[in-house]
Design a protein around this motif. Sequence first.
Motif, PDB file in Angstrom:
ATOM      1  N   PRO A   1      74.037 -33.386  34.959  1.00  0.00           N
ATOM      2  CA  PRO A   1      73.563 -32.109  35.477  1.00  0.00           C
ATOM      3  C   PRO A   1      73.508 -32.108  37.006  1.00  0.00           C
ATOM      4  CG  PRO A   1      71.719 -33.398  34.621  1.00  0.00           C
ATOM      5  CD  PRO A   1      72.961 -34.219  34.417  1.00  0.00           C
TER       6      PRO A   1
ATOM      7  N   THR B   1      67.796 -28.708  34.751  1.00  0.00           N
ATOM      8  CA  THR B   1      68.069 -27.663  33.755  1.00  0.00           C
ATOM      9  C   THR B   1      66.985 -27.631  32.695  1.00  0.00           C
ATOM     10  OG1 THR B   1      69.628 -26.910  32.076  1.00  0.00           O
ATOM     11  CG2 THR B   1      69.541 -29.284  32.431  1.00  0.00           C
TER      12      THR B   1
ATOM     13  N   SER C   1      67.845 -26.024  29.831  1.00  0.00           N
ATOM     14  CA  SER C   1      68.623 -25.629  28.660  1.00  0.00           C
ATOM     15  C   SER C   1      69.089 -26.805  27.819  1.00  0.00           C
ATOM     16  CB  SER C   1      69.836 -24.807  29.099  1.00  0.00           C
ATOM     17  OG  SER C   1      69.430 -23.728  29.912  1.00  0.00           O
TER      18      SER C   1
ATOM     19  N   GLY D   1      71.715 -26.134  35.677  1.00  0.00           N
ATOM     20  CA  GLY D   1      70.844 -25.447  36.634  1.00  0.00           C
ATOM     21  C   GLY D   1      71.573 -24.623  37.680  1.00  0.00           C
TER      22      GLY D   1
ATOM     23  N   ILE E   1      74.476 -21.608  31.440  1.00  0.00           N
ATOM     24  CA  ILE E   1      73.856 -20.946  30.290  1.00  0.00           C
ATOM     25  C   ILE E   1      72.895 -19.887  30.820  1.00  0.00           C
ATOM     26  CG2 ILE E   1      72.382 -21.193  28.258  1.00  0.00           C
ATOM     27  CD1 ILE E   1      73.405 -24.043  27.901  1.00  0.00           C
ATOM     28  N   SER E   2      71.754 -20.364  31.364  1.00  0.00           N
ATOM     29  CA  SER E   2      70.662 -19.434  31.658  1.00  0.00           C
ATOM     30  C   SER E   2      70.955 -18.457  32.792  1.00  0.00           C
ATOM     31  CB  SER E   2      69.372 -20.211  31.928  1.00  0.00           C
ATOM     32  OG  SER E   2      69.587 -21.211  32.882  1.00  0.00           O
TER      33      SER E   2
END
Length: 223
Positions: A146, A150, A152, A182, A202-203
């Motif tokens: 990452p 994050t 997620s 992130g 994702i987010s």
Amino acid sequence: MNSYSDQRPEPDTVRRQLAVYFIMGSINCPDRSPVAVLREAIAGGVTLFQFREKGAGALTGQAAYELARELQAVCREGGVPFIVNDDVDMAAALGADGIHVGQEDAPADSLRDRLGYKAIVGVSAHTLEEAGRAIRDGADYLGIGPVYPTRSKHDARTVQGTRLIQELRGLGIDIPLVGIGGITPGNAPPVLAAGADGVSVISAISGAEDPRQAAAALAALHG
Ligand code: 3NM
């Protein structure tokens, strides 16, 4: 006879597809329809989509398969390739455009052969050694993360910033790369500057008030 591993997607095509790489499963948008979120995201400029139905409360079996089929249809409508996370049986059954796997999974070439058609095979890599192995095994692109903290992925590795992306590019390794973890429109520029072809999120899109606008903001970073 050639195997499908010999029929790899063009690296420059994959590079373009990685520009704005959206990943989502049902748990990433609990308060609205994943189909509606994906439609908006594609309208905003998403270039690749991965169905990742994972984590507590994720759909399984037929329900997961049905959602995948709906999302694949949205991708087809929008002209965006559809990739399945981990589940090679689902990818094969759907005729997905590709599959994304981790280090624990079968080598990329064998996954492509198993799918039995020219598929995009992406592999997550967290170290130089993992990246080297994935490249030797026939990965079409690497997901490196990452990059930032994050929420997620509960079993995410230690945050590493853009170090590995820079290291790979510094070594002259030109495989298509995407940063993950992130990433938002605000903190994506250093990821691209380090040499990634795109960012996967994702987010930043699924959790955005306006997924179309969030995708457009990421797309705009590519000029
Ligand atoms: N893989 P968000 S981080 C699915 O480091 C995934 O390999 C990671 O979600 C890795 O954009 C991650 O919401 C989660 O941070 C990315």
